[in-house]
Scaffold this motif. Structure first.
Motif, PDB file in Angstrom:
ATOM      1  N   ASP A 212      -3.225  65.508 -75.468  1.00 19.73           N
ATOM      2  CA  ASP A 212      -2.464  65.044 -74.310  1.00 19.73           C
ATOM      3  C   ASP A 212      -2.465  63.520 -74.343  1.00 19.73           C
ATOM      4  OD1 ASP A 212      -1.236  64.528 -71.910  1.00 19.73           O
ATOM      5  OD2 ASP A 212      -2.465  65.914 -70.739  1.00 19.73           O
ATOM      6  N   SER A 213      -1.359  62.946 -74.762  1.00 23.18           N
ATOM      7  CA  SER A 213      -1.299  61.495 -74.923  1.00 23.18           C
ATOM      8  C   SER A 213       0.133  61.035 -74.699  1.00 23.18           C
ATOM      9  CB  SER A 213      -1.803  61.101 -76.321  1.00 23.18           C
ATOM     10  OG  SER A 213      -1.958  59.699 -76.430  1.00 23.18           O
ATOM     11  N   SER A 214       0.417  59.805 -75.084  1.00 23.66           N
ATOM     12  CA  SER A 214       1.738  59.226 -74.897  1.00 23.66           C
ATOM     13  C   SER A 214       2.080  58.339 -76.081  1.00 23.66           C
ATOM     14  CB  SER A 214       1.777  58.383 -73.614  1.00 23.66           C
ATOM     15  OG  SER A 214       2.945  57.584 -73.558  1.00 23.66           O
ATOM     16  N   THR A 215       3.358  58.255 -76.391  1.00 22.12           N
ATOM     17  CA  THR A 215       3.775  57.340 -77.448  1.00 22.12           C
ATOM     18  C   THR A 215       3.528  55.878 -77.067  1.00 22.12           C
ATOM     19  OG1 THR A 215       6.056  57.365 -76.603  1.00 22.12           O
ATOM     20  CG2 THR A 215       5.513  58.924 -78.363  1.00 22.12           C
ATOM     21  N   ALA A 216       3.224  55.629 -75.812  1.00 21.44           N
ATOM     22  CA  ALA A 216       2.829  54.278 -75.412  1.00 21.44           C
ATOM     23  C   ALA A 216       1.513  53.873 -76.066  1.00 21.44           C
ATOM     24  CB  ALA A 216       2.703  54.186 -73.892  1.00 21.44           C
ATOM     25  N   ASP A 217       0.749  54.862 -76.569  1.00 19.99           N
ATOM     26  CA  ASP A 217      -0.542  54.592 -77.197  1.00 19.99           C
ATOM     27  C   ASP A 217      -0.445  54.405 -78.706  1.00 19.99           C
ATOM     28  OD1 ASP A 217      -1.840  54.819 -74.730  1.00 19.99           O
ATOM     29  OD2 ASP A 217      -2.033  56.991 -74.938  1.00 19.99           O
ATOM     30  N   LEU A 218       0.762  54.461 -79.263  1.00 18.87           N
ATOM     31  CA  LEU A 218       0.914  54.232 -80.699  1.00 18.87           C
ATOM     32  C   LEU A 218       0.382  52.852 -81.092  1.00 18.87           C
ATOM     33  CD1 LEU A 218       4.530  55.599 -81.234  1.00 18.87           C
ATOM     34  CD2 LEU A 218       2.493  56.488 -82.377  1.00 18.87           C
ATOM     35  N   ILE A 219      -0.330  52.786 -82.200  1.00 19.02           N
ATOM     36  CA  ILE A 219      -0.766  51.496 -82.732  1.00 19.02           C
ATOM     37  C   ILE A 219       0.456  50.736 -83.267  1.00 19.02           C
ATOM     38  CG2 ILE A 219      -2.161  50.346 -84.491  1.00 19.02           C
ATOM     39  CD1 ILE A 219      -4.072  52.771 -84.330  1.00 19.02           C
ATOM     40  N   PHE A 220       1.234  51.396 -84.098  1.00 19.05           N
ATOM     41  CA  PHE A 220       2.492  50.837 -84.603  1.00 19.05           C
ATOM     42  C   PHE A 220       3.616  51.623 -83.944  1.00 19.05           C
ATOM     43  CE2 PHE A 220      -0.648  50.496 -88.087  1.00 19.05           C
ATOM     44  CZ  PHE A 220      -0.750  49.116 -88.148  1.00 19.05           C
ATOM     45  N   ASP A 221       4.445  50.958 -83.144  1.00 17.22           N
ATOM     46  CA  ASP A 221       5.444  51.679 -82.359  1.00 17.22           C
ATOM     47  C   ASP A 221       6.654  52.050 -83.212  1.00 17.22           C
ATOM     48  OD1 ASP A 221       7.097  49.398 -82.519  1.00 17.22           O
ATOM     49  OD2 ASP A 221       6.578  48.721 -80.502  1.00 17.22           O
ATOM     50  N   VAL A 222       7.572  52.792 -82.605  1.00 22.91           N
ATOM     51  CA  VAL A 222       8.723  53.337 -83.319  1.00 22.91           C
ATOM     52  C   VAL A 222       9.521  52.252 -84.026  1.00 22.91           C
ATOM     53  CG1 VAL A 222      11.004  54.381 -82.945  1.00 22.91           C
ATOM     54  CG2 VAL A 222       8.957  55.437 -81.944  1.00 22.91           C
ATOM     55  N   ASP A 223       9.852  51.181 -83.318  1.00 19.43           N
ATOM     56  CA  ASP A 223      10.678  50.134 -83.906  1.00 19.43           C
ATOM     57  C   ASP A 223       9.961  49.451 -85.071  1.00 19.43           C
ATOM     58  OD1 ASP A 223      12.826  50.490 -82.085  1.00 19.43           O
ATOM     59  OD2 ASP A 223      11.721  49.382 -80.571  1.00 19.43           O
ATOM     60  N   TYR A 224       8.661  49.231 -84.900  1.00 23.49           N
ATOM     61  CA  TYR A 224       7.899  48.614 -85.989  1.00 23.49           C
ATOM     62  C   TYR A 224       7.856  49.537 -87.201  1.00 23.49           C
ATOM     63  CZ  TYR A 224       4.124  46.452 -88.632  1.00 23.49           C
ATOM     64  OH  TYR A 224       3.405  45.858 -89.638  1.00 23.49           O
ATOM     65  N   ILE A 225       7.656  50.838 -86.966  1.00 24.65           N
ATOM     66  CA  ILE A 225       7.543  51.786 -88.077  1.00 24.65           C
ATOM     67  C   ILE A 225       8.787  51.750 -88.956  1.00 24.65           C
ATOM     68  CG2 ILE A 225       7.520  54.252 -88.645  1.00 24.65           C
ATOM     69  CD1 ILE A 225       5.680  54.642 -86.192  1.00 24.65           C
ATOM     70  N   VAL A 226       9.957  51.851 -88.347  1.00 24.83           N
ATOM     71  CA  VAL A 226      11.189  51.882 -89.140  1.00 24.83           C
ATOM     72  C   VAL A 226      11.384  50.568 -89.872  1.00 24.83           C
ATOM     73  CG1 VAL A 226      13.712  52.077 -89.014  1.00 24.83           C
ATOM     74  CG2 VAL A 226      12.258  53.617 -87.664  1.00 24.83           C
ATOM     75  N   TRP A 227      11.148  49.454 -89.176  1.00 22.90           N
ATOM     76  CA  TRP A 227      11.271  48.150 -89.840  1.00 22.90           C
ATOM     77  C   TRP A 227      10.288  48.029 -91.003  1.00 22.90           C
ATOM     78  CZ3 TRP A 227       7.218  44.540 -89.926  1.00 22.90           C
ATOM     79  CH2 TRP A 227       7.519  43.345 -90.601  1.00 22.90           C
ATOM     80  N   HIS A 228       9.026  48.367 -90.750  1.00 16.88           N
ATOM     81  CA  HIS A 228       7.995  48.222 -91.784  1.00 16.88           C
ATOM     82  C   HIS A 228       8.299  49.088 -92.997  1.00 16.88           C
ATOM     83  CE1 HIS A 228       3.876  47.424 -93.263  1.00 16.88           C
ATOM     84  NE2 HIS A 228       3.897  48.688 -93.652  1.00 16.88           N
ATOM     85  N   LEU A 229       8.629  50.348 -92.767  1.00 20.07           N
ATOM     86  CA  LEU A 229       8.923  51.229 -93.896  1.00 20.07           C
ATOM     87  C   LEU A 229      10.102  50.709 -94.713  1.00 20.07           C
ATOM     88  CD1 LEU A 229       8.493  54.748 -92.250  1.00 20.07           C
ATOM     89  CD2 LEU A 229       6.928  53.638 -93.858  1.00 20.07           C
ATOM     90  N   SER A 230      11.066  50.107 -94.039  1.00 23.08           N
ATOM     91  CA  SER A 230      12.252  49.620 -94.745  1.00 23.08           C
ATOM     92  C   SER A 230      11.939  48.483 -95.711  1.00 23.08           C
ATOM     93  CB  SER A 230      13.315  49.162 -93.744  1.00 23.08           C
ATOM     94  OG  SER A 230      13.058  47.855 -93.244  1.00 23.08           O
ATOM     95  N   GLN A 231      10.770  47.870 -95.584  1.00 23.57           N
ATOM     96  CA  GLN A 231      10.367  46.809 -96.512  1.00 23.57           C
ATOM     97  C   GLN A 231       9.851  47.384 -97.832  1.00 23.57           C
ATOM     98  OE1 GLN A 231      11.187  43.735 -95.191  1.00 23.57           O
ATOM     99  NE2 GLN A 231      11.799  45.110 -93.502  1.00 23.57           N
ATOM    100  N   PHE A 232       9.574  48.705 -97.859  1.00 26.59           N
ATOM    101  CA  PHE A 232       8.960  49.323 -99.031  1.00 26.59           C
ATOM    102  C   PHE A 232       9.796  50.440 -99.638  1.00 26.59           C
ATOM    103  CE2 PHE A 232       5.661  47.608 -96.323  1.00 26.59           C
ATOM    104  CZ  PHE A 232       4.902  46.865 -97.208  1.00 26.59           C
ATOM    105  N   LEU A 233      10.729  50.995 -98.862  1.00 23.81           N
ATOM    106  CA  LEU A 233      11.575  52.081 -99.352  1.00 23.81           C
ATOM    107  C   LEU A 233      12.857  52.086 -98.540  1.00 23.81           C
ATOM    108  CD1 LEU A 233      11.202  54.456 -96.961  1.00 23.81           C
ATOM    109  CD2 LEU A 233       9.020  54.717 -98.102  1.00 23.81           C
TER     110      LEU A 233
END
Length: 281
Positions: A212-233
């Motif tokens: 029972d949690s929330s995406t507000a608790d993500l260490i790396f949030d949605v926008d960061y994830i997509v941006w970060h992954l795009s630097q490698f693939l």
């Protein structure tokens, strides 16, 4: 908007879900896939609905398939909630942890799941899934990510922990890629309909609460994830990105692992609920 795929495995019909009514999208697209999102499919579907051109699809008794057709890639983020990292015996990561699941793990949200042969540690993981709508490569900033996101789904990133940790050879994917180990759906929801930065995630085993949690608790949030992954693939339209799971899994030692006859349910507010019964392979 909300899209789903209804029907037998390999013969799913793409539908637009509007309240309690399912509209057949076969005249608009062959499937809910990368081509649909890349070709402005949601807007075309909305226009067809407004024009009264979509027939009703009678869904009573029809299997719910994975919300998206088999993607070209399933990219996963590990240990992306601090409490889950702690229950796994690890410090929160300083850099985003990435691993892969094979695309053929993607299954319907209510399909029966087979526990792999030799498994003693099959585990559940409720996760927010990102569906890519436009190719993302070397994005300039996290603020650019939303333009490349088609929608969001509920996913259950099932894992076999012994395969993942003990016989992995240093990688995780052996424990992540059993057939059916990625129930996805029941719907893919476009970003305008959800506050993806603050969605409640929950899971249950045999009716007992686990996560029972929330995406507000993500260490790396949605926008960061997509941006970060795009630097490698390169993320391609229709690809699925799983964002990590919160605490409350069997790996913590607080709960037993799954066995034949167990039932897992996972839910994310605004995106729907899944239910899987587990059987022995």
């Amino acid at each position: 908007m909300r899209f789903a795929r209804l029907g037998a495995v390999g013969r799913e019909t793409p539908v637009l879900v509007d309240g309690e009514v399912n509209y057949d999208l076969s005249g608009v697209t062959r499937d809910i896939d990368g081509e649909f999102f890349e070709s402005d499919g949601p807007a075309r579907a909305a226009a067809a609905l407004a024009a009264g051109e979509l027939p009703v699809f009678e869904a009573d008794g029809v299997r719910v398939g994975a919300a998206i057709a088999r993607p070209s890639a399933v990219i996963c983020v590990g240990m992306n909630y601090a409490a889950h990292a702690a229950e796994s015996g690890s410090a929160p990561p300083e850099n985003l942890v990435m691993f892969l699941k094979t695309p053929n793990t993607v299954a319907g949200p209510f399909d029966t799941v087979s526990i792999p042969r030799g498994s003693t540690k099959t585990d559940w993981e409720v996760e927010l899934g990102i569906v890519i709508g436009e190719r993302a490569s070397y994005l300039d900033s996290p603020e650019d990510s939303i333009k490349h996101i088609a929608g969001f789904v509920v996913a259950n990133d099932l894992s076999e922990r012994d395969f993942q940790m003990a016989v992995s050879g240093g990688q995780w994917s052996k424990g992540k890629c059993s057939p059916g180990f990625n129930p996805t759906g029941p719907v893919v929801v476009t970003p305008d309909e959800v506050d993806y930065a603050n969605l409640r995630l929950r899971s249950w085993v045999n009716g007992e609460p686990r996560q029972d949690s929330s995406t507000a608790d993500l260490i790396f949030d949605v926008d960061y994830i997509v941006w970060h992954l795009s630097q490698f693939l390169a993320l391609e339209p229709g690809d699925l990105v799983l964002t990590g799971t919160p605490e409350g899994v069997a790996l913590s030692g607080r709960f037993p692992y799954l066995g034949a006859g167990d039932v897992v349910e996972v839910e994310i507010d605004g995106l729907g609920r899944q239910r899987q019964e587990f059987v022995q392979a």
